[in-house]
Enzyme design. Structure first.
Site, PDB file in Angstrom:
ATOM      1  N   ASP A 203     -27.940  32.870   9.321  1.00 27.23           N
ATOM      2  CA  ASP A 203     -27.950  31.901   8.091  1.00 27.23           C
ATOM      3  C   ASP A 203     -29.220  31.421   7.782  1.00 27.23           C
ATOM      4  OD1 ASP A 203     -27.974  30.757  10.729  1.00 27.23           O
ATOM      5  OD2 ASP A 203     -25.991  29.980  10.610  1.00 27.23           O
TER       6      ASP A 203
ATOM      7  N   ASP B 243     -17.587  22.066  15.972  1.00 27.32           N
ATOM      8  CA  ASP B 243     -16.186  22.344  15.035  1.00 27.32           C
ATOM      9  C   ASP B 243     -15.862  23.682  15.131  1.00 27.32           C
ATOM     10  OD1 ASP B 243     -18.159  23.509  13.595  1.00 27.32           O
ATOM     11  OD2 ASP B 243     -17.482  22.578  11.662  1.00 27.32           O
TER      12      ASP B 243
HETATM   13  C1  F6R Z   1     -27.478  28.960  13.979  1.00 30.31           C
HETATM   14  C2  F6R Z   1     -25.805  29.022  13.794  1.00 30.31           C
HETATM   15  C3  F6R Z   1     -24.740  28.120  14.457  1.00 30.31           C
HETATM   16  C4  F6R Z   1     -25.300  27.531  15.735  1.00 30.31           C
HETATM   17  C5  F6R Z   1     -24.222  26.308  16.295  1.00 30.31           C
HETATM   18  C6  F6R Z   1     -24.738  25.745  17.812  1.00 30.31           C
HETATM   19  O1  F6R Z   1     -27.844  30.021  13.422  1.00 30.31           O
HETATM   20  O2  F6R Z   1     -25.421  29.755  13.316  1.00 30.31           O
HETATM   21  O3  F6R Z   1     -23.586  28.514  14.660  1.00 30.31           O
HETATM   22  O4  F6R Z   1     -25.483  28.571  16.698  1.00 30.31           O
HETATM   23  O5  F6R Z   1     -24.269  25.507  15.239  1.00 30.31           O
HETATM   24  O6  F6R Z   1     -25.783  25.018  17.604  1.00 30.31           O
HETATM   25  P1  F6R Z   1     -26.617  24.386  18.787  1.00 30.31           P
HETATM   26  O7  F6R Z   1     -27.043  25.622  19.764  1.00 30.31           O
HETATM   27  O8  F6R Z   1     -27.762  23.656  18.181  1.00 30.31           O
HETATM   28  O9  F6R Z   1     -25.563  23.545  19.433  1.00 30.31           O
END
Ligand code: F6R
Length: 261
Positions: A67, A136
Site C-alpha cells: 500500500d 481493526d
Molecule cells: C502496512 C500495512 C498495514 C500494517 C498494519 C499494522 O503496509 O499494510 O496493514 O501492517 O496497520 O501496522 P503496525 O505494525 O504499525 O501495527
C-alpha cells in the site's frame, strides 16, 4: 493456516525474517510482497543484518508493497516508499528499479489500481506476501467490509486507523484519509502469506482473525481461506488463542519446522 507462537517478539521477528531469507535463497528471482508499519521495522533490521553477514543476496528480487498513502510523494518522510528505502532498500543490494509501490501521486485512482495489478501479474505473481494486522483487523489497508474479491484500489481509512497512524505525521491532521492498497483478492493470490502479529494490543484481534469466523469485518480472517498461510505471533499477541496447545505441538513435531525450532 498454520500458527506459530514464539516466546519473545525478537524470536517471532527472527523466524519471520528467516522464512523470507530462505525463500530468497531457494528462489533468488522471487517476487516478495512487502508490508510497512511498526511491526515490520524489526523484520527489516534482521534482513539487513543477514545481508551484511553475506547470508542472503537480494540482487535478483522483485518487490511489491501492499500500500501507499494517496497524496504523498515518494520523498515524503511519511510515504511508504520512503519507509521502505529507509528501513530496507537503502541497506541491501536490491535493484531499486525492481521495487514497486502504488504511486501515491496518481490522479486516476482506477487506472493506478489496474496498473499495479498488471505489474504484479506481469512479474508472475507474488511468491510470498508479508503482512501485519491493524487493530481493526485490516491486512494492507483493507478496512472492515472490504470485499474478499477486492483488487488494488483506493480505500478510505477508518477513523481508528487514521488515529493510530496519524501520530507519525506532523501535524497529525496532515495524514491522508485514504490509501492505495492491494485488495484482499490480490493478497489471497500470493503463493504464500506470512502474517506477523506482536504485542498485547493485537491479542484480541489476532484471536478473531485466526480462530474467529471468516468475515469481511476482519479482513485478516480471509487468510483462513488461503492455501498456504502462516501466522507468527509472540507470546503477548497469542494470549487469547484457544488452540494454543495444538499450535505448539505442530511446531515442535512437524518435520517441516525442524530447521526453525
Ligand atoms: C502496512 C500495512 C498495514 C500494517 C498494519 C499494522 O503496509 O499494510 O496493514 O501492517 O496497520 O501496522 P503496525 O505494525 O504499525 O501495527
Amino acid at each position: 493456516m498454520e500458527v506459530i507462537v514464539r516466546p519473545t517478539t525478537a524470536e517471532a521477528v527472527k523466524l519471520t525474517a528467516q522464512l523470507i531469507a530462505d525463500l530468497v535463497k531457494a528462489k533468488p528471482n522471487c517476487n516478495l510482497g512487502l508490508a510497512t508499519g511498526a511491526t515490520m521495522e524489526a523484520v527489516y533490521a534482521d534482513l539487513v543484518k543477514m545481508y551484511q553477514a553475506g547470508e542472503v543476496d537480494f540482487s535478483k528480487v522483485t518487490s511489491f508493497n501492499l500500500d501507499e498513502y494517496i497524496g504523498l510523494a515518494p520523498d515524503d518522510p511519511n510515504s511508504y516508499r520512503y519507509y521502505m528505502n529507509y528501513h530496507l532498500f537503502n541497506h541491501i543490494n536490491i535493484d531499486k528499479s525492481k521495487t514497486n509501490l502504488p504511486d501515491g501521486l496518481a490522479k486516476d485512482y482506477d487506472a493506478e489500481g489496474e496498473r499495479y495489478e498488471k505489474a504484479i501479474k506481469a512479474a508472475g505473481g507474488v511468491d510470498l506476501q508479508l503482512l501485519g494486522i491493524g487493530r481493526d483487523g485490516h491486512i494492507g489497508f483493507n478496512e472492515p467490509l472490504s470485499s474478499f474479491a477486492s483488487r488494488t484500489r483506493d480505500k478510505a481509512l477508518t477513523p481508528e486507523t487514521w488515529k493510530q497512524n496519524s501520530i507519525y505525521f506532523n501535524p497529525p491532521e496532515s495524514m491522508p484519509m485514504s490509501a492505495f492498497t492491494m485488495g484482499v483478492g490480490t493478497i489471497l493470490d500470493a503463493k504464500q502469506a506470512l502474517l506477523l502479529i506482536t504485542g498485547k494490543s493485537k491479542a484480541a484481534i489476532a484471536a478473531k482473525a485466526i480462530e474467529g469466523p471468516v468475515s469481511s469485518m476482519v479482513t485478516a480472517s480471509a487468510l483462513q481461506l488461503h492455501q498456504h498461510a502462516v501466522v507468527i505471533l509472540d507470546e503477548e499477541a497469542a494470549a487469547n488463542l484457544t488452540m494454543r496447545e495444538y499450535y505448539d505441538w505442530v511446531f515442535a513435531h512437524d518435520r517441516k519446522w525442524a530447521n526453525y525450532r
